[in-house]
Design an enzyme around this catalytic site. Structure first.
Site, short mmCIF file in Angstrom:
data_model
loop_
_atom_site.label_atom_id
_atom_site.label_comp_id
_atom_site.label_asym_id
_atom_site.label_seq_id
_atom_site.Cartn_x
_atom_site.Cartn_y
_atom_site.Cartn_z
N PHE A 178 -106.70 5.56 20.08
CA PHE A 178 -106.14 4.72 19.21
C PHE A 178 -104.73 4.26 19.63
O PHE A 178 -104.05 3.88 18.66
CB PHE A 178 -106.41 4.93 17.74
CG PHE A 178 -107.66 5.32 17.31
CD1 PHE A 178 -108.70 4.44 16.98
CD2 PHE A 178 -108.35 6.57 17.31
CE1 PHE A 178 -110.04 4.42 16.73
CE2 PHE A 178 -109.52 6.94 17.17
CZ PHE A 178 -110.49 5.93 16.66
N LEU A 179 -104.30 4.33 20.84
CA LEU A 179 -102.87 4.12 21.15
C LEU A 179 -102.50 2.54 21.00
O LEU A 179 -103.61 1.88 21.70
CB LEU A 179 -102.72 4.58 22.77
CG LEU A 179 -103.19 5.98 22.87
CD1 LEU A 179 -103.06 6.33 24.41
CD2 LEU A 179 -102.48 7.18 22.15
N ARG A 180 -101.67 2.10 20.75
CA ARG A 180 -101.01 0.81 20.76
C ARG A 180 -99.97 0.64 22.01
O ARG A 180 -99.17 1.73 22.01
CB ARG A 180 -100.31 0.39 19.60
CG ARG A 180 -101.11 0.37 18.41
CD ARG A 180 -100.37 0.01 17.15
NE ARG A 180 -99.35 1.30 16.99
CZ ARG A 180 -98.39 1.56 16.12
NH1 ARG A 180 -97.91 0.58 15.61
NH2 ARG A 180 -97.79 2.56 16.22
N ALA A 209 -98.83 -13.46 10.67
CA ALA A 209 -99.56 -14.54 11.01
C ALA A 209 -99.07 -14.87 12.37
O ALA A 209 -97.72 -14.53 12.55
CB ALA A 209 -99.43 -15.82 10.21
N GLY A 210 -99.90 -15.43 13.14
CA GLY A 210 -99.16 -16.01 14.57
C GLY A 210 -99.92 -16.68 15.36
O GLY A 210 -100.95 -17.19 14.96
N CYS A 245 -107.52 -5.20 24.45
CA CYS A 245 -108.36 -4.46 23.60
C CYS A 245 -109.14 -5.39 22.76
O CYS A 245 -110.33 -5.31 22.53
CB CYS A 245 -107.63 -3.33 22.71
SG CYS A 245 -106.62 -2.32 23.98
N LYS A 247 -111.50 -8.00 23.99
CA LYS A 247 -112.82 -7.44 24.88
C LYS A 247 -113.88 -6.58 23.83
O LYS A 247 -114.90 -6.74 23.83
CB LYS A 247 -112.18 -6.66 25.92
CG LYS A 247 -113.29 -5.66 26.71
CD LYS A 247 -112.41 -4.81 27.84
CE LYS A 247 -111.64 -4.05 27.48
NZ LYS A 247 -112.15 -2.71 26.99
N ARG A 302 -102.54 -9.74 29.72
CA ARG A 302 -104.37 -9.99 29.50
C ARG A 302 -104.39 -10.50 28.25
O ARG A 302 -104.13 -9.88 27.30
CB ARG A 302 -104.72 -8.35 29.58
CG ARG A 302 -104.80 -8.09 31.28
CD ARG A 302 -105.62 -6.82 31.25
NE ARG A 302 -104.69 -5.46 30.76
CZ ARG A 302 -104.89 -4.32 30.80
NH1 ARG A 302 -106.06 -3.98 31.19
NH2 ARG A 302 -104.27 -3.44 30.16
N LYS A 340 -97.76 -8.95 23.22
CA LYS A 340 -96.81 -8.54 22.11
C LYS A 340 -95.63 -7.79 23.02
O LYS A 340 -95.38 -7.53 24.07
CB LYS A 340 -97.60 -7.33 21.48
CG LYS A 340 -97.93 -6.13 21.92
CD LYS A 340 -98.44 -5.27 21.14
CE LYS A 340 -98.66 -3.88 21.81
NZ LYS A 340 -99.06 -2.88 20.57
#
Ligand code: UGA
Length: 443
Positions: A153-155, A256-257, A264, A267, A332, A325
């Protein structure tokens, strides 16, 4: 404990370096010779804060080694991780391409010695771990092993911290012996009282998809609410705060953005839809999440067009941030790629800056001009778009930005700036889900 990890991509590398930091002896294996030779020279091929330091330190301590050979790493390991890529299939049908996972299983099987737990770390469809087990037994009928699923669960950008201090660890196992080995491996996290979810293999595999799809749902939800805010004169940041303070909802992932991107969410949401379809189960919420995300990027193009007076042809747009980010060079499925491709197609010129992602972006958007600092990007542009919320864009010298732009038009797709300060600085300021400043319009 001795651990081997196949695949030195993002997940494999972070996992390897962090387990070595826990004191285990880790062998990282990859077929890519140039990557392995870089790593042997203590050079990390991806940008992830803190990773190069961890790799260097553990190489020096000889707890970490990089190699293209399966021997002696695999035979001596008690745990072997498969952490190879599972890209979207080239057929474009949303399925994950599992050929790298199965290939890794085939290649490692002959080298298994003694009891080994083979763990799937890659994000894989439900049933993949069992298929890996079948391959291992077929290739090496003598092998003494169990397979397990341990989704990550790595960001990106926060991966080391996410590994060292996770919200939870999920272990999908179907044997007490494998469970004991994996618990021993994760002992340092038991000591800091990390919650462990120990479950069967299918459940562990589905947890990963469900978690990512749910996070993507929060983002698409707040993006639709943002669009409604623009129409009714509300402020989405206030709405998100007011909602998020309810402990049942939570404040995170309600920014929001321009839509989610990265390797991730896009996909995994697609793959979840395929899995559900295959099993004849409706997944209408996730279907909408995907559609809303695509629509949000298109909406951002219209927002920029409107700010440019209705037509981008012949206009120059300064772009701050290209990665999907901050704190990563990964582009990607970044919203920047879709949005900027459309603007370029319609005759706009782009002057872009990013602290890390320029090299990657150049490959995909060669038509853009790349600038070495954000102010250089703004020089002579008709508007500036803040695309990714890197820290260095949070305190721009607004007077300087304004003096460099042809027109004082600022489009903030990440809601970084406060409305009163942009009004005071004299910008026509457009953001997402908040009232527009300076042209009397909303949105
Ligand atoms: C995501 C998950 O957060 C990790 O838990 C998971 O392990 C990882 O996927 C994976 O499956 O490997 P990551 O893709 O690195 O991690 O990035 P996130 O921080 O989740 O951001 C994803 C996208 O959502 C970015 O484009 C970000 O800008 C966007 N986002 C995020 C929003 O638009 N609003 C938010 O409130 C949060």
């Amino acid at each position: 404990m001795k651990i081997a990890i196949i695949g030195t991509g993002y997940v494999g590398l972070v996992t390897g370096a962090c387990f070595a930091e826990f004191g285990h002896e880790v062998t990282c294996i990859d077929i890519d010779e140039s990557k392995i030779s870089l790593l042997q020279q203590k050079q990390v091929p991806i940008y992830e804060p803190g990773l190069d330091m961890l790799v260097r330190k553990n190489l020096d301590a000889r707890r970490l080694r990089f190699t293209t050979d399966f021997v002696p790493g695999i035979p001596e390991a008690q745990v072997v991780f498969i952490a190879v890529g599972t890209p979207a299939s080239r057929r474009g049908d949303g399925y994950a391409d599992l050929s790298y996972v199965y290939d890794a299983a085939r290649r490692l099987a002959p080298h298994l010695e003694g009891y080994t737990v083979v763990v799937n770390k890659s994000t894989v469809p439900i049933g993949t771990a069992r298929q890996v087990a079948r391959i291992l037994s077929e290739v090496n009928p003598e092998a003494d092993f169990h397979v397990a699923s341990n989704p990550e669960f790595l960001r990106e950008g926060a991966a080391i911290n996410d590994f060292m201090r996770p919200d939870r660890v999920v272990l999908g196992v179907d044997s007490p012996r494998a469970e004991e080995v994996l618990k021993a491996m994760y002992r340092p996290l038991y000591l800091i009282e990390t919650p462990f979810v120990i479950t069967n293999i299918e459940t562990a595999e589905l947890i990963k998809y469900a978690a990512n799809a749910f996070l993507a749902t929060k983002i698409s939800f707040i993006n639709e609410i943002a669009n409604l805010c623009e129409e009714v004169g509300a402020d989405v940041q206030g709405v998100a705060k007011g909602m998020g303070l309810d402990g049942r909802i939570g404040r995170k992932f309600l920014h929001a953005g321009p839509g989610y991107g990265g390797s991730c969410f896009p996909k995994d949401t697609q793959a979840l839809l395929r899995i559900a379809q295959e099993h004849g189960v409706a997944c209408r919420i996730v279907e909408s999440v995907v559609e809303v995300n695509a629509a949000q990027k298109a909406r951002m193009v219209r927002k920029i067009r409107k700010a440019l007076g209705g037509d981008e042809a012949g206009k120059t747009v300064a772009v701050l941030g290209l990665s999907f980010k901050p704190e990563t060079d990964d582009i990607r499925d970044a919203p920047s790629i879709t949005i900027l491709s459309t603007l370029l197609e319609h005759g706009a010129a782009i002057r872009a800056h990013d602290p890390q992602a320029v090299e990657e972006a150049r490959k995909v958007l060669p038509q853009a001009t790349y600038c070495s600092d954000p102010y250089e990007a703004c020089r002579g542009a008709d508007a500036v778009v803040l695309m990714t919320e890197w820290n260095e864009y949070r305190a721009l010298d607004l007077d300087r930005v304004k003096s460099l732009l042809k027109e004082p038009v600022f489009i903030d797709l990440r809601n970084v700036y406060k409305l009163p300060s942009m009004k005071e600085a004299g910008f026509r300021y457009y953001s997402v889900g908040r009232p527009c400043v300076g042209d009397g319009l909303v949105g």
